[in-house]
Scaffold this motif. Sequence first.
Motif, short mmCIF file in Angstrom:
data_model
loop_
_atom_site.label_atom_id
_atom_site.label_comp_id
_atom_site.label_asym_id
_atom_site.label_seq_id
_atom_site.Cartn_x
_atom_site.Cartn_y
_atom_site.Cartn_z
N SER A 170 1.70 -6.05 -2.35
CA SER A 170 1.83 -7.50 -2.51
C SER A 170 0.48 -8.17 -2.29
CB SER A 170 2.85 -8.05 -1.51
OG SER A 170 2.79 -9.44 -1.48
N TYR B 23 4.01 -3.39 2.18
CA TYR B 23 3.81 -4.80 1.85
C TYR B 23 2.34 -5.12 1.65
CZ TYR B 23 8.61 -5.13 3.46
OH TYR B 23 9.95 -4.94 3.64
N MET C 197 7.86 -4.78 -4.29
CA MET C 197 7.85 -4.43 -2.87
C MET C 197 9.16 -3.77 -2.48
SD MET C 197 5.82 -7.67 -1.15
CE MET C 197 7.18 -8.03 -0.16
N PHE D 25 0.87 -11.04 0.42
CA PHE D 25 0.92 -10.51 1.78
C PHE D 25 -0.46 -10.01 2.19
CE2 PHE D 25 1.82 -7.46 5.11
CZ PHE D 25 2.83 -8.08 5.83
#
Length: 195
Positions: free
Chosen positions: A122, A118, A55, A125
């Motif tokens: 991820s 993000y 990230m 996330f």
Amino acid sequence: MLFLMTTCILPILFMVIFGILTFLNVRQIRNRVGPQEDRTRNDQLRFNDRQLIRMLLTQVTITTLLAIPYCCVRMFSTFGLTFLKLQFSPQDRAIYNLFWYSTRTLYYTNCVIGFYVYTLSSSKFNAEFKRCTRYGFKKILTATGLVKCLSMRTHQSLTNGSQIDGNIRSLKATEATNRNPVALKQRIIAGTTNV
């Protein structure tokens, strides 16, 4: 000149410096904390570290790529037009304005790009965002009474979404445990799994 330093060069420089420091800190913490007996816990920590680094690198790269064109046009504007007093023909002025506005628009997307970075880079996330969105839709639809208008499948996915996510997580954990020979041997000895 001050505007150029504060909006173009310093943010990129600080982001790169603190990105490198974060990367080194994560590696140092991982090396300082010795291997634990729980291999799945170590794997999870390594996975979290890799996600954080991915990230961070993605954010630094995208910010740099979006800011560099604006910096170049801004430097040309500062030095070429202000100090050297360059004169443009109407066609050259139109081309310059096109570059100016397009690079400025790209530069100002940096404010919102973090959310997309993000979400896309991820999985944690992304899963949390889906859970929060599902919860928000459920609250809105329940408060407005529109939940009655939904199909049965959509209604079940809104109400049982957290259970589905929990089941997926437990399946992934079981799969990770099955790949770990020590944990698999312990489960066989305990008689909790079929081989």
